[in-house]
Design an enzyme around this catalytic site. Structure first.
Site, mmCIF file in Angstrom:
data_model
loop_
_atom_site.group_PDB
_atom_site.id
_atom_site.type_symbol
_atom_site.label_atom_id
_atom_site.label_comp_id
_atom_site.label_asym_id
_atom_site.label_seq_id
_atom_site.Cartn_x
_atom_site.Cartn_y
_atom_site.Cartn_z
ATOM 1 N N THR A 18 0.780 -1.151 0.095
ATOM 2 C CA THR A 18 -0.023 0.129 0.121
ATOM 3 C C THR A 18 0.873 1.041 0.091
ATOM 4 O O THR A 18 0.514 2.259 -0.488
ATOM 5 C CB THR A 18 -0.799 0.037 1.315
ATOM 6 O OG1 THR A 18 -1.411 -1.078 1.416
ATOM 7 C CG2 THR A 18 -1.656 0.989 1.072
ATOM 8 N N SER A 113 6.287 3.622 8.558
ATOM 9 C CA SER A 113 5.129 4.307 9.051
ATOM 10 C C SER A 113 4.890 3.974 10.586
ATOM 11 O O SER A 113 5.675 4.290 11.360
ATOM 12 C CB SER A 113 4.056 4.252 8.081
ATOM 13 O OG SER A 113 2.941 5.411 8.350
ATOM 14 N N HIS A 114 3.732 3.463 10.633
ATOM 15 C CA HIS A 114 3.244 3.243 11.894
ATOM 16 C C HIS A 114 3.635 1.876 12.415
ATOM 17 O O HIS A 114 3.183 1.300 13.588
ATOM 18 C CB HIS A 114 1.687 3.266 11.882
ATOM 19 C CG HIS A 114 1.227 2.322 10.905
ATOM 20 N ND1 HIS A 114 1.176 2.325 9.632
ATOM 21 C CD2 HIS A 114 0.551 1.036 11.215
ATOM 22 C CE1 HIS A 114 0.594 1.420 8.888
ATOM 23 N NE2 HIS A 114 0.223 0.442 9.976
ATOM 24 N N LYS A 126 10.070 4.208 0.759
ATOM 25 C CA LYS A 126 9.036 4.659 -0.335
ATOM 26 C C LYS A 126 9.792 5.594 -1.400
ATOM 27 O O LYS A 126 10.457 6.416 -0.783
ATOM 28 C CB LYS A 126 8.047 5.536 0.338
ATOM 29 C CG LYS A 126 7.345 4.877 1.524
ATOM 30 C CD LYS A 126 6.251 5.548 2.298
ATOM 31 C CE LYS A 126 6.526 6.591 3.193
ATOM 32 N NZ LYS A 126 5.183 7.272 3.952
ATOM 33 N N ASP A 278 1.981 9.696 13.545
ATOM 34 C CA ASP A 278 2.657 8.370 13.354
ATOM 35 C C ASP A 278 3.984 8.442 13.200
ATOM 36 O O ASP A 278 4.641 9.586 13.266
ATOM 37 C CB ASP A 278 1.987 7.667 12.327
ATOM 38 C CG ASP A 278 2.185 8.139 11.125
ATOM 39 O OD1 ASP A 278 2.614 9.461 11.022
ATOM 40 O OD2 ASP A 278 2.148 7.006 10.087
ATOM 41 N N ASP A 280 6.242 8.422 10.789
ATOM 42 C CA ASP A 280 6.654 9.281 9.715
ATOM 43 C C ASP A 280 5.946 10.697 9.400
ATOM 44 O O ASP A 280 6.244 11.457 8.438
ATOM 45 C CB ASP A 280 6.698 8.565 8.191
ATOM 46 C CG ASP A 280 5.380 7.928 7.855
ATOM 47 O OD1 ASP A 280 4.485 7.784 8.481
ATOM 48 O OD2 ASP A 280 5.119 8.106 6.511
ATOM 49 N N ASP A 282 2.737 11.374 8.768
ATOM 50 C CA ASP A 282 1.691 11.690 7.778
ATOM 51 C C ASP A 282 0.203 11.479 8.609
ATOM 52 O O ASP A 282 -0.751 11.917 7.945
ATOM 53 C CB ASP A 282 1.930 11.031 6.552
ATOM 54 C CG ASP A 282 2.084 9.536 6.756
ATOM 55 O OD1 ASP A 282 1.962 9.086 7.848
ATOM 56 O OD2 ASP A 282 2.330 8.920 5.749
ATOM 57 N N ARG A 283 0.050 10.634 9.800
ATOM 58 C CA ARG A 283 -1.183 10.433 10.158
ATOM 59 C C ARG A 283 -1.656 11.571 11.394
ATOM 60 O O ARG A 283 -0.594 11.842 12.020
ATOM 61 C CB ARG A 283 -1.255 8.969 10.727
ATOM 62 C CG ARG A 283 -1.282 8.068 9.554
ATOM 63 C CD ARG A 283 -1.286 6.638 10.362
ATOM 64 N NE ARG A 283 -1.302 5.759 9.149
ATOM 65 C CZ ARG A 283 -1.727 4.551 9.477
ATOM 66 N NH1 ARG A 283 -2.631 4.307 10.333
ATOM 67 N NH2 ARG A 283 -1.626 3.662 8.310
ATOM 68 N N SER A 366 -7.863 5.506 8.040
ATOM 69 C CA SER A 366 -6.855 5.337 8.828
ATOM 70 C C SER A 366 -6.043 6.544 9.415
ATOM 71 O O SER A 366 -4.762 6.622 9.520
ATOM 72 C CB SER A 366 -5.958 4.484 7.991
ATOM 73 O OG SER A 366 -5.416 5.057 6.868
ATOM 74 N N LYS A 377 -0.333 12.543 3.064
ATOM 75 C CA LYS A 377 -1.298 12.956 3.914
ATOM 76 C C LYS A 377 -0.452 13.560 4.856
ATOM 77 O O LYS A 377 0.725 13.566 4.875
ATOM 78 C CB LYS A 377 -1.766 11.851 4.467
ATOM 79 C CG LYS A 377 -0.958 10.673 4.946
ATOM 80 C CD LYS A 377 -1.941 9.560 5.304
ATOM 81 C CE LYS A 377 -1.262 8.200 5.680
ATOM 82 N NZ LYS A 377 -0.840 7.266 4.763
HETATM 83 C C1 VG1 Z 1 -2.516 1.118 5.957
HETATM 84 C C2 VG1 Z 1 -3.865 1.976 5.860
HETATM 85 C C3 VG1 Z 1 -3.964 2.949 4.724
HETATM 86 C C4 VG1 Z 1 -2.730 3.956 4.434
HETATM 87 C C5 VG1 Z 1 -1.394 3.096 4.563
HETATM 88 C C6 VG1 Z 1 -0.146 3.786 4.432
HETATM 89 O O1 VG1 Z 1 -2.761 0.306 4.632
HETATM 90 O O2 VG1 Z 1 -5.206 1.289 6.091
HETATM 91 O O3 VG1 Z 1 -5.217 3.795 4.509
HETATM 92 O O4 VG1 Z 1 -2.712 4.689 3.408
HETATM 93 O O5 VG1 Z 1 -1.602 2.403 5.826
HETATM 94 O O6 VG1 Z 1 -0.217 4.540 5.631
HETATM 95 P P1 VG1 Z 1 -3.035 -1.182 4.802
HETATM 96 O O7 VG1 Z 1 -2.926 -1.806 3.559
HETATM 97 O O8 VG1 Z 1 -2.493 -1.706 5.868
HETATM 98 O O9 VG1 Z 1 -4.661 -1.135 5.111
HETATM 99 V V1 VG1 Z 1 1.176 4.880 6.406
HETATM 100 O O10 VG1 Z 1 1.032 6.311 7.385
HETATM 101 O O11 VG1 Z 1 1.350 3.421 7.233
HETATM 102 O O12 VG1 Z 1 2.327 5.176 5.331
HETATM 103 CO CO CO Z 2 2.619 7.188 7.950
#
Ligand code: VG1
Ligand code: CO
Length: 544
Positions: A18, A113-114, A126, A278, A280, A282-283, A366, A377
């Site tokens: 993703t 990220s998270h 990324k 989070d 990085d 962005d959340r 999310s 984001k």
């Molecule tokens: C998750 C979230 C998605 C978000 C992605 C990356 O993906 O559901 O909405 O865009 O993380 O966010 P998944 O495929 O695990 O549902 V981040 O802040 O982790 O870059």
């Molecule tokens: Co993130």
């Protein structure tokens, strides 16, 4: 300093998910693993000579090492210029801002990220393009294809460079500029929002807030913006120092993981406003006194009130949300008479719509919210938007939320995650349900009757590209909905995400607990997919 050609061979599992490639640190540390993926990015870019990039990450374990490896490879591949955040740090939104501000060809962001960090945790890479946004599927597919036929990568034989001191050095023929990671981003925020008004709010003796940076990358940004530029009292930002293992915590801003913030909100001196970000940056999670603002509602509220924010006073071109996000934003778009787009999960699908000026605001359930100021984001941006709103409307977050529900009705929303499920079981559950979709219409479950069911497919209205298999949607005749999809960011087993939403207009029923309001739908969701039966799980691991 000579270019060295290292022979290698394709490695399994280098397909971006993703949001980039995420693996355990152990996997990334395998011989050639990092180098192979980075060379695949360069090969997918084509001729790198003369290209300029930004590089930085969320500071997690392996970040510094990976940055040095990537700089040597960028130089060996002929890049002309790389801007690196001091200490190899950059939040994801700041990287996007810098690509756009300096007209770079793209950027590499080091983050999972998270996901948890540390030697036992996860790492990730990324790639963002010249518009500042995550590589679209065509590019991630090209990177993966390149990784499958790789036979060598290029690097330089040279020592590490000092990334802790701002300034310019050359590496081979490449100019490496170590820049302050915060200033460009902070300047951009000051240009979007009414800083004097927010400063007045933060200076008010009855307004107390807390921002939890969760020992991740947003700490330095939040300190500069909230405490230094806006004058919030020292200590407003907690857990502000980025640590390689995020202090042992899980940098996922939700009620479960941002425990310290939640405790402070409900402490002896309750706070008016709380927020967290989070790994990085962005959340965002936004809390009013005694309440949690669901990200789906947050997007709708920002859209409904955008005209009071300087950057959006001229109106919005349109709104977009990811498919599993509740339809609260659609109701606002309808009232504003602007288009609303429904995209697959992941920020990469918003970029084309923004580049074509079809949308101004977008978001995901999310905890992701953003606008066309960049192509990612943006956690702190969302927090500043809320603060600007509270200041401009002179109303607490709680009142803004309640008035929104009274006006538009409430979209009750919840996501249930089942983590570390055996991959074969998760796939079998999805396959079985997918096969049943065509025959589901008319079926009644827990008092809800299925109106339609499909496997979500998106046709990009700008370039016509099609992304299919993006989640199973069950739409009921009463307007409620269940969505099932498998996560594309995990690194251990599979994660099943089940999203529930249901619309309520009755003014007397707007303040229920979501799990209660959605109880029959949740029971229907379990029954329909056979979650407890097939996965042997009685309860989800995380409920948002
Ligand atoms: C998750 C979230 C998605 C978000 C992605 C990356 O993906 O559901 O909405 O865009 O993380 O966010 P998944 O495929 O695990 O549902 V981040 O802040 O982790 O870059
Ligand atoms: Co993130």
């Amino acid at each position: 300093m000579s270019v060295v050609r290292i022979d290698t061979q394709p490695l399994a599992g280098q397909k971006p998910g993703t949001s980039g490639l995420r693996k355990t640190v152990a996997e990334f540390s395998r011989p050639h693993y990092l180098e192979n993926f980075v060379q695949s990015i360069f090969n997918a870019l084509g001729d790198c000579r003369g290209k300029s990039l930004v590089l930085g990450g969320d500071g997690r374990y392996y970040n510094r090492h990976a940055a040095q490896v990537i700089l040597r490879m960028a130089a060996a591949n002929g890049c002309s210029r790389v801007l690196v955040g001091q200490g190899a740090l950059l939040s994801t939104p700041a990287a996007s801002c810098i690509i756009r501000k300096y007209g770079l060809d793209g950027g590499i962001v080091l983050s999972a990220s998270h996901n948890p960090g540390g030697p036992e945790g996860d790492f990730g890479i990324k790639f963002n393009g010249a518009n500042g946004g995550p590589a679209p599927e065509s590019v991630t597919a090209a990177i993966f294809a390149a990784s499958q036929c790789l036979d060598h990568y290029l690097t330089l034989e040279t020592a590490d460079i000092d990334l802790d001191r701002p300034g310019t050095v050359t590496l081979g023929g490449t100019m490496i500029e170590v820049i302050d990671p915060v200033t460009d981003y902070a300047d951009m925020m000051a240009s979007l929002f009414d800083f004097p008004k927010i400063a007045a709010l933060l200076g008010h003796r009855r307004f107390h807030m807390c921002f939890d940076a969760m020992h991740a990358i947003t700490g330095p940004y939040a300190l500069e913006i909230l405490e230094r530029r806006l004058g919030a009292p020292a200590g407003t930002v907690i857990n502000a120092v980025p640590l390689e293992d995020f202090g042992g915590g899980h940098p996922d801003p939700n009620l479960a993981h941002a425990g310290e913030l939640v405790a402070r909100m409900n402490g002896d001196e309750p706070l008016a406003f709380g927020a967290a970000s989070d790994g990085d940056g962005d959340r965002n999670m936004v809390l009013g006194s005694g309440l949690f603002i669901n990200p789906c509602d947050s997007l709708a509220i920002l859209a409904a009130n955008a005209s009071v924010i300087p950057a959006y006073a001229g109106g919005l071109a349109g709104i977009a949300r990811s498919m599993p996000t509740s339809r609260a934003a659609d109701r606002v778009a309808a009232e504003l008479d602007i288009p609303c787009f429904e995209t697959p999960t992941g920020w990469k699908f918003f970029g084309n719509l923004m580049d074509a000026d079809r949308i101004t605001l977008c978001g995901e359930e999310s905890f992701g919210t953003g606008s066309s100021h960049i192509r990612e984001k943006d956690g702190l941006w969302a927090v500043l938007f809320w603060l600007n709103l509270i200041a401009a409307l002179s109303k607490p977050a709680r009142t803004i939320l309640r008035e929104h529900w009274q006006r538009y009705g409430r979209d009750y929303f919840s996501r249930h995650d089942y983590e570390t499920v055996a991959e074969d079981k998760a796939t079998a559950l999805m396959d079985t349900l997918r096969a049943r979709l065509p025959a589901l219409a008319g079926t009644s479950l827990e008092g809800h009757t299925v109106a339609a069911a499909d496997d979500f497919s998106y046709t990009d209205p700008v370039d016509g590209s099609v992304s299919s298999g993006q989640g199973l949607r069950i739409l009921f005749t009463d307007g409620s909905r269940i969505v099932y999809r498998l996560s594309g960011t995990g690194t251990a087993g599979a994660t099943l995400r089940v999203y529930y939403d249901s619309y309520q207009r009755d003014p007397a029923l707007l303040e229920l607990a979501p799990q209660r309001a959605l109880a029959t739908l949740i029971a229907a969701g379990d029954e329909l997919a056979g979650i407890s039966r097939q996965l042997g799980r009685k309860q989800p691991d995380v409920i948002t």
